[in-house]
Design a protein around this motif. Structure first.
Motif, PDB file in Angstrom:
ATOM      1  N   GLU A  90      -9.766  10.587  -0.363  1.00  0.00           N
ATOM      2  CA  GLU A  90      -8.412  10.197  -0.794  1.00  0.00           C
ATOM      3  C   GLU A  90      -7.453  10.446   0.359  1.00  0.00           C
ATOM      4  OE1 GLU A  90      -5.217  12.408  -3.536  1.00  0.00           O
ATOM      5  OE2 GLU A  90      -6.953  11.681  -4.657  1.00  0.00           O
ATOM      6  N   ILE A  91      -6.646   9.443   0.701  1.00  0.00           N
ATOM      7  CA  ILE A  91      -5.707   9.541   1.823  1.00  0.00           C
ATOM      8  C   ILE A  91      -4.301   9.253   1.340  1.00  0.00           C
ATOM      9  CG2 ILE A  91      -5.045   8.565   4.057  1.00  0.00           C
ATOM     10  CD1 ILE A  91      -7.937   7.806   4.515  1.00  0.00           C
TER      11      ILE A  91
ATOM     12  N   ARG B 189       1.408   6.797   8.422  1.00  0.00           N
ATOM     13  CA  ARG B 189       0.156   6.025   8.430  1.00  0.00           C
ATOM     14  C   ARG B 189       0.437   4.518   8.516  1.00  0.00           C
ATOM     15  NH1 ARG B 189      -4.294   9.114   7.640  1.00  0.00           N
ATOM     16  NH2 ARG B 189      -4.012  11.125   6.611  1.00  0.00           N
ATOM     17  N   MET B 190       1.503   4.077   7.886  1.00  0.00           N
ATOM     18  CA  MET B 190       1.863   2.662   7.973  1.00  0.00           C
ATOM     19  C   MET B 190       2.219   2.292   9.408  1.00  0.00           C
ATOM     20  SD  MET B 190       3.948   1.617   4.519  1.00  0.00           S
ATOM     21  CE  MET B 190       4.973   3.070   4.285  1.00  0.00           C
TER      22      MET B 190
ATOM     23  N   LEU C  79       0.829  -1.202   0.000  1.00  0.00           N
ATOM     24  CA  LEU C  79       0.000   0.000   0.000  1.00  0.00           C
ATOM     25  C   LEU C  79       0.867   1.257   0.000  1.00  0.00           C
ATOM     26  CD1 LEU C  79      -2.784  -1.005   2.554  1.00  0.00           C
ATOM     27  CD2 LEU C  79      -3.048  -0.703   0.086  1.00  0.00           C
ATOM     28  N   GLY C  80       2.034   1.172   0.687  1.00  0.00           N
ATOM     29  CA  GLY C  80       2.958   2.304   0.699  1.00  0.00           C
ATOM     30  C   GLY C  80       3.479   2.626  -0.690  1.00  0.00           C
ATOM     31  N   LYS C  81       3.686   1.585  -1.510  1.00  0.00           N
ATOM     32  CA  LYS C  81       4.119   1.807  -2.890  1.00  0.00           C
ATOM     33  C   LYS C  81       3.045   2.521  -3.698  1.00  0.00           C
ATOM     34  CE  LYS C  81       7.079  -2.316  -3.032  1.00  0.00           C
ATOM     35  NZ  LYS C  81       7.265  -3.666  -3.660  1.00  0.00           N
TER      36      LYS C  81
ATOM     37  N   LEU D 146      -4.701   5.989  -0.840  1.00  0.00           N
ATOM     38  CA  LEU D 146      -5.843   5.094  -0.661  1.00  0.00           C
ATOM     39  C   LEU D 146      -7.119   5.835  -1.033  1.00  0.00           C
ATOM     40  CD1 LEU D 146      -5.141   3.316   2.762  1.00  0.00           C
ATOM     41  CD2 LEU D 146      -4.832   2.397   0.465  1.00  0.00           C
ATOM     42  N   TYR D 147      -8.038   5.111  -1.646  1.00  0.00           N
ATOM     43  CA  TYR D 147      -9.306   5.719  -2.056  1.00  0.00           C
ATOM     44  C   TYR D 147     -10.457   4.910  -1.475  1.00  0.00           C
ATOM     45  CZ  TYR D 147      -6.139   7.714  -5.538  1.00  0.00           C
ATOM     46  OH  TYR D 147      -5.090   8.343  -6.153  1.00  0.00           O
ATOM     47  N   GLY D 148     -11.513   5.602  -1.071  1.00  0.00           N
ATOM     48  CA  GLY D 148     -12.668   4.901  -0.531  1.00  0.00           C
ATOM     49  C   GLY D 148     -13.778   5.860  -0.172  1.00  0.00           C
ATOM     50  N   GLU D 149     -14.789   5.347   0.513  1.00  0.00           N
ATOM     51  CA  GLU D 149     -15.927   6.162   0.931  1.00  0.00           C
ATOM     52  C   GLU D 149     -15.756   6.571   2.383  1.00  0.00           C
ATOM     53  OE1 GLU D 149     -19.316   3.696   0.268  1.00  0.00           O
ATOM     54  OE2 GLU D 149     -19.514   4.282  -1.836  1.00  0.00           O
ATOM     55  N   GLU D 150     -16.235   7.786   2.724  1.00  0.00           N
ATOM     56  CA  GLU D 150     -16.189   8.233   4.104  1.00  0.00           C
ATOM     57  C   GLU D 150     -17.122   7.384   4.961  1.00  0.00           C
ATOM     58  OE1 GLU D 150     -17.666  12.132   4.770  1.00  0.00           O
ATOM     59  OE2 GLU D 150     -19.407  11.879   3.485  1.00  0.00           O
ATOM     60  N   LEU D 151     -16.869   7.360   6.278  1.00  0.00           N
ATOM     61  CA  LEU D 151     -17.656   6.519   7.175  1.00  0.00           C
ATOM     62  C   LEU D 151     -19.051   7.082   7.398  1.00  0.00           C
ATOM     63  CD1 LEU D 151     -14.967   5.591   9.845  1.00  0.00           C
ATOM     64  CD2 LEU D 151     -15.835   4.186   7.992  1.00  0.00           C
ATOM     65  N   GLY D 152     -19.159   8.399   7.574  1.00  0.00           N
ATOM     66  CA  GLY D 152     -20.451   9.015   7.821  1.00  0.00           C
ATOM     67  C   GLY D 152     -21.213   9.270   6.528  1.00  0.00           C
ATOM     68  N   MET D 153     -22.422   9.777   6.676  1.00  0.00           N
ATOM     69  CA  MET D 153     -23.255  10.102   5.522  1.00  0.00           C
ATOM     70  C   MET D 153     -23.014  11.558   5.114  1.00  0.00           C
ATOM     71  SD  MET D 153     -24.729   7.276   4.913  1.00  0.00           S
ATOM     72  CE  MET D 153     -25.951   7.750   3.696  1.00  0.00           C
ATOM     73  N   GLY D 154     -22.816  11.802   3.825  1.00  0.00           N
ATOM     74  CA  GLY D 154     -22.620  13.143   3.321  1.00  0.00           C
ATOM     75  C   GLY D 154     -23.936  13.820   2.981  1.00  0.00           C
TER      76      GLY D 154
END
Length: 210
Positions: A106-107, A113-114, A83-85, A89-97
């Motif tokens: 995007e993180i 973070r590792m 993941l470091g390479k 990281l991409y994904g959905e936020e935990l709460g509702m927008g």
């Protein structure tokens, strides 16, 4: 890290720093449990020396992996390095927008973070597993008839698998699994899990609003 035979292992040093608490720290934890909103900004769950030790452990393991590129390990550290390479990281936020839809986030997955993920992995796996095993053996000591049955099951299953421990062998130890689950029921290592409600909810049966 040879932590079983080396009393000066970094893992054991880290264990003491994370899990051994002073009386004042126990008071702080109790207040945090009661009033998390008031303490969340100033609350520190570990000592300042934890981060350098975590970084040293991470650097040691990463160097070993880089020195042995031909040896591939399908484990948590390998996943972190991969993941470091990637770098992000991409994904959905935990709460509702807005409009009930989740925002895409995007993180930057950098070294900090590792190390943070490695720390959580260490904390979650170290104390919980050791506490569960300790209480299971404690209960077996008070119930020798169950202990004998568990021992008999282990011997029988291992004999079937040429006395080699494996995932398949352990899944056949049903009585042992029941003992572990009963130990968890009696002495759960994580008795309370806090969660923040993301939107109002009314419990229908009692008309209580969360």
């Amino acid at each position: 890290m040879n932590s079983l035979n080396n009393e000066h292992s970094l893992f054991l040093t880290l264990r003491d720093m994370v899990f051994l608490k002073s009386k004042w720290q126990l008071v702080q934890y109790s207040l945090f449990e009661l009033f998390p909103e008031s303490f969340i900004k100033n609350f520190k769950s570990s000592r300042s020396g934890v981060w350098p030790i975590m970084k040293e452990i991470f650097d040691n393991i990463r160097k070993q992996r880089l020195d042995n590129l031909m040896e591939k390990r399908n484990d948590f550290i390998n996943l972190l390095l991969e993941l470091g390479k990637e770098g992000k990281l991409y994904g959905e936020e935990l709460g509702m927008g807005e409009n009930g839809r989740k925002r895409q986030i995007e993180i930057d997955f950098n070294e900090n973070r590792m190390i943070a993920q490695l720390f959580i992995y260490f904390v979650a796996g170290f104390e919980t597993a050791s506490t569960t095993m300790s209480y299971a053996m404690h209960e077996l000591a008070f119930h020798p008839e169950i202990q004998q049955e568990v021992q008999k099951e282990i011997d029988t299953v291992l004999a079937k698998h040429k006395n080699e421990f494996s995932y398949e062998a352990i899944t056949e130890m049903h009585l042992l699994e029941s003992v572990i689950k009963e130990s968890l029921r009696l002495f759960p290592p994580a008795g309370v899990t806090h969660r923040m409600c993301t939107k109002d909810y009314i419990i229908p049966e009692v008309n209580v609003k969360i």
